[in-house]
Write a protein that holds these residues in place. Structure first.
Motif, PDB file in Angstrom:
ATOM      1  N   ALA A  18       0.439  -1.493  -0.277  1.00 22.67           N
ATOM      2  CA  ALA A  18      -0.019   0.049  -0.163  1.00 22.67           C
ATOM      3  C   ALA A  18       0.526   1.051  -0.198  1.00 22.67           C
ATOM      4  O   ALA A  18       0.940   2.191  -0.967  1.00 22.67           O
ATOM      5  CB  ALA A  18      -0.721  -0.321   1.398  1.00 22.67           C
ATOM      6  N   ALA A  19       1.719   1.378   0.594  1.00 18.10           N
ATOM      7  CA  ALA A  19       3.000   2.323   0.892  1.00 18.10           C
ATOM      8  C   ALA A  19       3.713   2.738  -0.193  1.00 18.10           C
ATOM      9  O   ALA A  19       3.527   3.839  -0.855  1.00 18.10           O
ATOM     10  CB  ALA A  19       4.138   2.211   2.278  1.00 18.10           C
ATOM     11  N   ALA A  20       3.661   1.543  -0.916  1.00 18.47           N
ATOM     12  CA  ALA A  20       4.709   1.931  -2.646  1.00 18.47           C
ATOM     13  C   ALA A  20       3.827   2.229  -4.071  1.00 18.47           C
ATOM     14  O   ALA A  20       3.924   3.024  -4.368  1.00 18.47           O
ATOM     15  CB  ALA A  20       5.471   0.204  -3.048  1.00 18.47           C
ATOM     16  N   ARG A  21       2.095   1.594  -3.023  1.00 14.37           N
ATOM     17  CA  ARG A  21       0.792   1.941  -4.380  1.00 14.37           C
ATOM     18  C   ARG A  21       0.779   3.237  -4.347  1.00 14.37           C
ATOM     19  O   ARG A  21      -0.084   4.187  -5.404  1.00 14.37           O
ATOM     20  CB  ARG A  21       0.267   0.941  -4.667  1.00 14.37           C
ATOM     21  CG  ARG A  21       1.590  -0.192  -5.096  1.00 14.37           C
ATOM     22  CD  ARG A  21      -0.008  -1.753  -5.736  1.00 14.37           C
ATOM     23  NE  ARG A  21       1.364  -2.521  -6.550  1.00 14.37           N
ATOM     24  CZ  ARG A  21       0.387  -3.774  -6.984  1.00 14.37           C
ATOM     25  NH1 ARG A  21      -0.568  -3.880  -7.252  1.00 14.37           N
ATOM     26  NH2 ARG A  21       1.436  -3.983  -7.631  1.00 14.37           N
ATOM     27  N   LEU A  22       0.788   3.944  -3.415  1.00 12.80           N
ATOM     28  CA  LEU A  22      -0.458   4.810  -2.665  1.00 12.80           C
ATOM     29  C   LEU A  22       0.492   6.583  -2.976  1.00 12.80           C
ATOM     30  O   LEU A  22       1.760   6.366  -2.506  1.00 12.80           O
ATOM     31  CB  LEU A  22      -1.098   4.897  -1.545  1.00 12.80           C
ATOM     32  CG  LEU A  22      -2.430   3.989  -1.490  1.00 12.80           C
ATOM     33  CD1 LEU A  22      -2.753   3.771  -0.195  1.00 12.80           C
ATOM     34  CD2 LEU A  22      -3.560   3.912  -2.485  1.00 12.80           C
ATOM     35  N   PRO A  23      -0.334   7.676  -3.484  1.00 14.19           N
ATOM     36  CA  PRO A  23       1.199   8.236  -3.607  1.00 14.19           C
ATOM     37  C   PRO A  23       1.244   8.516  -2.560  1.00 14.19           C
ATOM     38  O   PRO A  23       1.369   8.455  -0.995  1.00 14.19           O
ATOM     39  CB  PRO A  23      -0.319  10.018  -3.651  1.00 14.19           C
ATOM     40  CG  PRO A  23      -1.630   9.042  -4.224  1.00 14.19           C
ATOM     41  CD  PRO A  23      -1.229   7.497  -3.067  1.00 14.19           C
ATOM     42  N   VAL A  24       2.488   9.117  -1.926  1.00 12.93           N
ATOM     43  CA  VAL A  24       3.443   9.323  -0.715  1.00 12.93           C
ATOM     44  C   VAL A  24       3.000  10.661   0.128  1.00 12.93           C
ATOM     45  O   VAL A  24       2.617  11.605  -0.809  1.00 12.93           O
ATOM     46  CB  VAL A  24       4.707  10.144  -1.076  1.00 12.93           C
ATOM     47  CG1 VAL A  24       5.960  10.110  -0.252  1.00 12.93           C
ATOM     48  CG2 VAL A  24       5.427   8.179  -2.057  1.00 12.93           C
ATOM     49  N   THR A  25       2.905  10.107   1.181  1.00 11.78           N
ATOM     50  CA  THR A  25       2.526  11.326   1.871  1.00 11.78           C
ATOM     51  C   THR A  25       3.224  11.256   3.191  1.00 11.78           C
ATOM     52  O   THR A  25       3.620  10.271   3.564  1.00 11.78           O
ATOM     53  CB  THR A  25       0.936  11.398   2.790  1.00 11.78           C
ATOM     54  OG1 THR A  25       0.934  10.251   2.898  1.00 11.78           O
ATOM     55  CG2 THR A  25      -0.061  11.047   1.496  1.00 11.78           C
ATOM     56  N   ALA A  26       3.507  12.532   4.369  1.00 13.94           N
ATOM     57  CA  ALA A  26       4.124  12.460   5.732  1.00 13.94           C
ATOM     58  C   ALA A  26       3.227  11.481   5.766  1.00 13.94           C
ATOM     59  O   ALA A  26       4.517  10.555   6.944  1.00 13.94           O
ATOM     60  CB  ALA A  26       3.836  13.800   5.818  1.00 13.94           C
ATOM     61  N   GLN A  27       2.613  10.920   6.140  1.00 13.89           N
ATOM     62  CA  GLN A  27       1.650  10.361   7.042  1.00 13.89           C
ATOM     63  C   GLN A  27       1.924   8.719   6.811  1.00 13.89           C
ATOM     64  O   GLN A  27       2.921   7.614   8.029  1.00 13.89           O
ATOM     65  CB  GLN A  27       0.091  10.404   6.860  1.00 13.89           C
ATOM     66  CG  GLN A  27       0.588   8.297   8.241  1.00 13.89           C
ATOM     67  CD  GLN A  27      -1.924   8.345   8.381  1.00 13.89           C
ATOM     68  OE1 GLN A  27      -2.190   9.475   8.194  1.00 13.89           O
ATOM     69  NE2 GLN A  27      -2.316   7.443   8.219  1.00 13.89           N
ATOM     70  N   HIS A  67       7.350   7.282   4.822  1.00 13.87           N
ATOM     71  CA  HIS A  67       7.317   8.138   3.869  1.00 13.87           C
ATOM     72  C   HIS A  67       7.348   9.685   4.047  1.00 13.87           C
ATOM     73  O   HIS A  67       7.259   9.960   5.105  1.00 13.87           O
ATOM     74  CB  HIS A  67       6.113   7.626   3.159  1.00 13.87           C
ATOM     75  CG  HIS A  67       5.994   6.940   1.838  1.00 13.87           C
ATOM     76  ND1 HIS A  67       5.186   6.477   1.534  1.00 13.87           N
ATOM     77  CD2 HIS A  67       7.376   6.387   1.362  1.00 13.87           C
ATOM     78  CE1 HIS A  67       5.272   5.504   0.861  1.00 13.87           C
ATOM     79  NE2 HIS A  67       6.513   5.959   0.538  1.00 13.87           N
ATOM     80  N   THR A  68       8.052  10.449   3.463  1.00 15.49           N
ATOM     81  CA  THR A  68       8.675  11.147   3.541  1.00 15.49           C
ATOM     82  C   THR A  68       7.593  12.217   2.108  1.00 15.49           C
ATOM     83  O   THR A  68       7.249  11.743   0.933  1.00 15.49           O
ATOM     84  CB  THR A  68       9.737  12.083   3.304  1.00 15.49           C
ATOM     85  OG1 THR A  68      10.620  11.910   1.644  1.00 15.49           O
ATOM     86  CG2 THR A  68      11.323  11.459   3.933  1.00 15.49           C
ATOM     87  N   PRO A  69       7.125  13.782   2.318  1.00 21.25           N
ATOM     88  CA  PRO A  69       5.880  14.296   1.396  1.00 21.25           C
ATOM     89  C   PRO A  69       7.061  14.240   0.528  1.00 21.25           C
ATOM     90  O   PRO A  69       7.802  14.560  -0.169  1.00 21.25           O
ATOM     91  CB  PRO A  69       5.885  14.986   1.982  1.00 21.25           C
ATOM     92  CG  PRO A  69       6.079  15.297   3.444  1.00 21.25           C
ATOM     93  CD  PRO A  69       7.180  14.772   3.396  1.00 21.25           C
ATOM     94  N   GLY A  70       5.631  14.001  -1.568  1.00 20.87           N
ATOM     95  CA  GLY A  70       6.401  13.842  -2.545  1.00 20.87           C
ATOM     96  C   GLY A  70       4.756  13.939  -2.946  1.00 20.87           C
ATOM     97  O   GLY A  70       3.798  13.849  -2.839  1.00 20.87           O
ATOM     98  N   ALA A  71       5.074  13.986  -4.692  1.00 19.90           N
ATOM     99  CA  ALA A  71       4.141  13.782  -5.896  1.00 19.90           C
ATOM    100  C   ALA A  71       3.849  11.804  -5.544  1.00 19.90           C
ATOM    101  O   ALA A  71       3.935  11.331  -4.441  1.00 19.90           O
ATOM    102  CB  ALA A  71       4.482  14.134  -6.398  1.00 19.90           C
TER     103      ALA A  71
END
Length: 303
Positions: free
Chosen positions: A164-173, A297-301
């Motif tokens: 899920a972390a790899a496939r969903l948009p990168v967010t701070a959470q 994750h760190t924020p990003g697109a």
């Protein structure tokens, strides 16, 4: 030769995808601003995004879009002003001055077929079996809130959270998980957006895990105590952004069928409100953590 569609025609087509009457009574969907009744108003570019914030309004203007479609409404609750000294008023002024109409598709898009949770399931690569909370007015049994899904192969909870972390948009959470890290996940319920009000339906579905957003402490704790259900909590933005790509593809298909000269765009601007994340570290004055972060994750697109 393809023709440029009118703004009323495009909005009518989108309303057919996500009928406004299927929105919850408390919701505020449909056109927010724009010359939506003018058959002379033309649309050549449409931008899809999650949030109608200033950054997205500015992006629509830079793009030269005549229509901005967002998942979240700008005015979910009543207001007495659209003055430009308020942030929502500035959004309206920016859009109106630059000839950009705004349309919101919220809970009417959540329960659609396909809807927000179908897009979330597609991003995760899981197979949709049916709605989590079926729409009783749909004889085909495909519409409804959330989706029940199957994995192609069982995955340990920790590995499913990594997926899920790899496939969903990168967010701070990033992604949080609750449950035995080694428990095999074969079936999962998913719900784009805030989903901790659906735990009764999730338990009734008998799935191994539930992936949604905005899980609060008490509902999550009670859900874990009632059953061995594993929980996977993502950022609200991350669970709903895949819908933007799905919605753009739906409009592309409509434009092809109708012979419209129309281009769609999906904003890759991360509008999740959280911008930083610090992992907890045990100290002599605090209880030691019994678990380690599954992913950070760190924020990003969006990926």
């Amino acid at each position: 030769m393809p023709a440029q569609p009118s703004l009323p025609d495009v909005i009518a087509a989108l309303d057919a995808l996500w009928p406004r009457e299927r929105a919850e009574q408390w919701d505020a969907v449909g056109a927010v601003c724009g010359d939506v009744a003018n058959p002379e108003a033309r649309v050549t570019r449409v931008l899809f995004a999650v949030d109608p914030v200033q950054e997205i309004a500015d992006e629509a203007v830079r793009l030269g879009a005549e229509l901005l479609v967002t998942h979240h409404p700008l005015y979910l609750r009543g207001t007495t002003t659209v003055a430009a000294d308020t942030f929502k008023g500035r959004v309206v002024h920016t859009l109106v001055k630059n000839g950009v109409a705004l349309l919101a598709a919220h809970t009417n898009a959540d329960t659609a077929d396909p809807g927000v949770s179908d897009a979330l399931a597609g991003a995760l690569g899981v197979r949709v079996v049916g709605p989590l909370v079926p729409d009783t007015t749909d004889p085909a049994g495909r519409r409804g809130l959330g989706r029940i899904c199957e994995l192609d192969r069982p995955l340990p909870l920790a590995e499913f959270a990594e997926l899920a972390a790899a496939r969903l948009p990168v967010t701070a959470q990033g992604i949080r998980a609750a449950g035995d890290r080694d428990r095999l996940i074969r079936t999962v319920a998913v719900c784009g957006g805030s989903g901790d009000g659906l735990f009764d339906a999730v338990r009734a579905a008998g799935v191994d895990a539930y992936l949604t957003a905005d899980l609060r402490h008490h509902p999550a704790s009670e859900a874990r105590e009632h059953s061995p259900l594993a929980l996977v909590d993502a950022a609200h933005f991350a669970t709903e952004w895949p819908w933007c790509e799905q919605a753009a593809a739906q409009l592309d298909a409509l434009a092809d069928r109708k012979g419209w000269d129309l281009r769609t765009y999906v904003s890759r601007t991360v509008t999740d409100p959280w911008t930083a994340h610090a992992a907890s570290v045990a100290s002599p004055t605090s209880p030691a953590s019994s678990t380690s972060p599954v992913h950070d994750h760190t924020p990003g697109a969006p990926n």
